[in-house]
Motif scaffolding. Structure first.
Motif, PDB file in Angstrom:
ATOM      1  N   ASP A 162       1.909  55.621 -10.156  1.00  0.00           N
ATOM      2  CA  ASP A 162       3.062  55.566  -9.266  1.00  0.00           C
ATOM      3  C   ASP A 162       4.149  56.536  -9.909  1.00  0.00           C
ATOM      4  O   ASP A 162       4.995  57.137  -9.295  1.00  0.00           O
ATOM      5  CB  ASP A 162       3.607  54.322  -8.956  1.00  0.00           C
ATOM      6  CG  ASP A 162       2.747  53.724  -7.563  1.00  0.00           C
ATOM      7  OD1 ASP A 162       2.146  54.430  -7.016  1.00  0.00           O
ATOM      8  OD2 ASP A 162       3.292  52.732  -7.214  1.00  0.00           O
ATOM      9  N   ILE A 163       4.479  56.198 -11.219  1.00  0.00           N
ATOM     10  CA  ILE A 163       5.527  56.823 -11.936  1.00  0.00           C
ATOM     11  C   ILE A 163       5.541  58.390 -11.969  1.00  0.00           C
ATOM     12  O   ILE A 163       6.453  59.210 -11.916  1.00  0.00           O
ATOM     13  CB  ILE A 163       5.590  56.208 -13.390  1.00  0.00           C
ATOM     14  CG1 ILE A 163       5.981  54.778 -13.303  1.00  0.00           C
ATOM     15  CG2 ILE A 163       6.530  56.959 -14.333  1.00  0.00           C
ATOM     16  CD1 ILE A 163       6.167  53.953 -14.303  1.00  0.00           C
ATOM     17  N   LEU A 164       4.108  58.668 -12.063  1.00  0.00           N
ATOM     18  CA  LEU A 164       4.009  60.278 -12.200  1.00  0.00           C
ATOM     19  C   LEU A 164       3.866  61.107 -11.039  1.00  0.00           C
ATOM     20  O   LEU A 164       4.143  62.114 -10.748  1.00  0.00           O
ATOM     21  CB  LEU A 164       2.426  60.444 -13.235  1.00  0.00           C
ATOM     22  CG  LEU A 164       2.550  59.750 -14.563  1.00  0.00           C
ATOM     23  CD1 LEU A 164       1.244  60.328 -15.143  1.00  0.00           C
ATOM     24  CD2 LEU A 164       3.572  60.792 -15.361  1.00  0.00           C
ATOM     25  N   THR A 170       9.559  57.466 -10.038  1.00  0.00           N
ATOM     26  CA  THR A 170       9.911  58.231 -11.173  1.00  0.00           C
ATOM     27  C   THR A 170      11.227  57.952 -11.559  1.00  0.00           C
ATOM     28  O   THR A 170      11.701  57.658 -12.487  1.00  0.00           O
ATOM     29  CB  THR A 170       9.363  59.531 -11.333  1.00  0.00           C
ATOM     30  OG1 THR A 170       7.979  59.768 -10.797  1.00  0.00           O
ATOM     31  CG2 THR A 170       9.628  60.452 -12.631  1.00  0.00           C
ATOM     32  N   VAL A 171      12.374  58.380 -10.570  1.00  0.00           N
ATOM     33  CA  VAL A 171      13.698  58.368 -10.827  1.00  0.00           C
ATOM     34  C   VAL A 171      14.220  56.953 -10.863  1.00  0.00           C
ATOM     35  O   VAL A 171      14.845  56.426 -11.690  1.00  0.00           O
ATOM     36  CB  VAL A 171      14.511  58.877  -9.814  1.00  0.00           C
ATOM     37  CG1 VAL A 171      14.231  60.342  -9.695  1.00  0.00           C
ATOM     38  CG2 VAL A 171      14.342  58.437  -8.356  1.00  0.00           C
ATOM     39  N   GLY A 172      13.540  55.817 -10.332  1.00  0.00           N
ATOM     40  CA  GLY A 172      14.034  54.418 -10.314  1.00  0.00           C
ATOM     41  C   GLY A 172      13.421  54.122 -11.768  1.00  0.00           C
ATOM     42  O   GLY A 172      14.127  53.018 -12.498  1.00  0.00           O
ATOM     43  N   PHE A 173      12.292  54.076 -12.198  1.00  0.00           N
ATOM     44  CA  PHE A 173      11.709  53.805 -13.507  1.00  0.00           C
ATOM     45  C   PHE A 173      12.452  54.492 -14.827  1.00  0.00           C
ATOM     46  O   PHE A 173      12.925  53.824 -15.644  1.00  0.00           O
ATOM     47  CB  PHE A 173      10.452  54.466 -13.869  1.00  0.00           C
ATOM     48  CG  PHE A 173       9.606  53.694 -14.792  1.00  0.00           C
ATOM     49  CD1 PHE A 173       9.380  52.400 -15.035  1.00  0.00           C
ATOM     50  CD2 PHE A 173       9.344  54.351 -15.971  1.00  0.00           C
ATOM     51  CE1 PHE A 173       8.874  51.926 -16.202  1.00  0.00           C
ATOM     52  CE2 PHE A 173       8.697  53.993 -17.180  1.00  0.00           C
ATOM     53  CZ  PHE A 173       8.292  52.515 -17.280  1.00  0.00           C
ATOM     54  N   VAL A 174      12.915  55.652 -14.456  1.00  0.00           N
ATOM     55  CA  VAL A 174      13.954  56.369 -15.433  1.00  0.00           C
ATOM     56  C   VAL A 174      15.211  55.623 -15.516  1.00  0.00           C
ATOM     57  O   VAL A 174      15.727  55.399 -16.594  1.00  0.00           O
ATOM     58  CB  VAL A 174      14.277  57.929 -15.341  1.00  0.00           C
ATOM     59  CG1 VAL A 174      15.104  58.590 -16.066  1.00  0.00           C
ATOM     60  CG2 VAL A 174      12.902  58.800 -15.632  1.00  0.00           C
ATOM     61  N   SER A 175      15.900  55.403 -14.381  1.00  0.00           N
ATOM     62  CA  SER A 175      16.908  54.518 -14.321  1.00  0.00           C
ATOM     63  C   SER A 175      16.860  53.210 -15.051  1.00  0.00           C
ATOM     64  O   SER A 175      17.666  52.815 -15.651  1.00  0.00           O
ATOM     65  CB  SER A 175      17.555  54.212 -12.877  1.00  0.00           C
ATOM     66  OG  SER A 175      18.579  53.848 -12.922  1.00  0.00           O
ATOM     67  N   PHE A 176      15.455  52.315 -14.851  1.00  0.00           N
ATOM     68  CA  PHE A 176      15.384  51.166 -15.336  1.00  0.00           C
ATOM     69  C   PHE A 176      15.324  51.373 -16.839  1.00  0.00           C
ATOM     70  O   PHE A 176      16.013  50.642 -17.687  1.00  0.00           O
ATOM     71  CB  PHE A 176      14.342  50.719 -14.879  1.00  0.00           C
ATOM     72  CG  PHE A 176      13.487  49.647 -15.499  1.00  0.00           C
ATOM     73  CD1 PHE A 176      14.370  48.206 -15.475  1.00  0.00           C
ATOM     74  CD2 PHE A 176      12.407  49.447 -16.241  1.00  0.00           C
ATOM     75  CE1 PHE A 176      14.119  47.367 -16.104  1.00  0.00           C
ATOM     76  CE2 PHE A 176      11.940  48.294 -16.703  1.00  0.00           C
ATOM     77  CZ  PHE A 176      12.891  47.292 -16.694  1.00  0.00           C
ATOM     78  N   LEU A 177      14.727  52.493 -17.387  1.00  0.00           N
ATOM     79  CA  LEU A 177      14.773  52.717 -18.746  1.00  0.00           C
ATOM     80  C   LEU A 177      16.063  52.720 -19.620  1.00  0.00           C
ATOM     81  O   LEU A 177      16.244  52.314 -20.691  1.00  0.00           O
ATOM     82  CB  LEU A 177      13.963  53.854 -19.278  1.00  0.00           C
ATOM     83  CG  LEU A 177      12.160  53.569 -18.793  1.00  0.00           C
ATOM     84  CD1 LEU A 177      11.374  55.025 -19.402  1.00  0.00           C
ATOM     85  CD2 LEU A 177      11.609  52.525 -19.848  1.00  0.00           C
ATOM     86  N   ILE A 178      16.991  53.538 -18.567  1.00  0.00           N
ATOM     87  CA  ILE A 178      18.310  53.683 -19.289  1.00  0.00           C
ATOM     88  C   ILE A 178      19.010  52.530 -19.330  1.00  0.00           C
ATOM     89  O   ILE A 178      19.447  52.178 -20.324  1.00  0.00           O
ATOM     90  CB  ILE A 178      19.073  54.817 -18.428  1.00  0.00           C
ATOM     91  CG1 ILE A 178      18.306  56.120 -18.406  1.00  0.00           C
ATOM     92  CG2 ILE A 178      20.562  54.824 -18.658  1.00  0.00           C
ATOM     93  CD1 ILE A 178      19.072  57.318 -17.572  1.00  0.00           C
TER      94      ILE A 178
END
Length: 192
Positions: free
Chosen positions: A90-92, A98-106
């Motif tokens: 899903d992330i890929l 992808t953008v939600g996961f990057v935001s979560f990682l930040i």
């Protein structure tokens, strides 16, 4: 309180026809709300003289991380039904994931480095990392826009608030640059 309200709704089965989707949407909305509240602290402090509000920024940011974590857990547990191998796919493959996961990682990186000990340990590197909050907020609004697709009122509302908050910071940045430039020009004239 929002967490208790959502938990009670889940227990009493009052979250509507698709409780998993409602939980995902509400935890995502609360993530954005707390993120925007944390970004609003500096303008409130500067415009209204609320100097005592500064410590709230960290607390609100940690609440944003809490709800982002809940959002991710709801996604994995209820929407993917613990099919962990699909998380990476899903992330890929899905840009909104992808953008939600990057935001979560930040947000996770900011949460991990928010204790005072980490601030001291990181030194000057701390501030640039925590400036990524702007990127996280932009990605969060983009994530919400893609999820809602047709009913974008929330995304427009939160996006407008974010534009106002970022616009304020941009204006302040240019004012500081102009003052520095004026001081540098004045000091070079006085040295001649």
């Amino acid at each position: 309180m929002p967490f208790l309200y959502l938990l009670l709704g889940a227990i009493q089965n009052t979250l509507g026809a698709d409780p998993a989707k409602e939980l995902a949407l509400e935890t995502g909305r609360w993530t954005l709300r707390f993120l925007l509240m944390s970004l609003a602290i500096t303008p409130m402090r500067e415009l209204m003289g609320l100097t005592g509000a500064a410590p709230l920024r960290r607390t609100l940011g940690l609440f944003a991380l809490f709800y982002a974590s809940l959002h991710f857990v709801v996604y994995v547990v209820f929407l993917l039904e613990l099919r962990w191998f699909e998380v990476g796919d899903d992330i890929l493959e899905r840009p909104y994931i992808t953008v939600g996961f990057v935001s979560f990682l930040i947000l996770a990186a900011m949460g991990a480095t928010s204790p005072k000990r980490m601030v001291r340990l990181m030194g000057r590197r701390w501030k640039p990392l925590h400036r990524l909050v702007y990127v996280a907020a932009i990605l969060g609004v983009l994530h919400l826009t893609w999820i809602l697709r047709t009913d974008v009122f929330d995304a427009v509302f939160y996006g407008t608030l974010l534009v106002l908050l970022l616009g304020y910071r941009l204006v302040q940045y240019f004012r500081r640059q102009a003052r520095r430039s004026n001081r540098a020009g004045a000091s070079s004239v006085s040295s001649q």
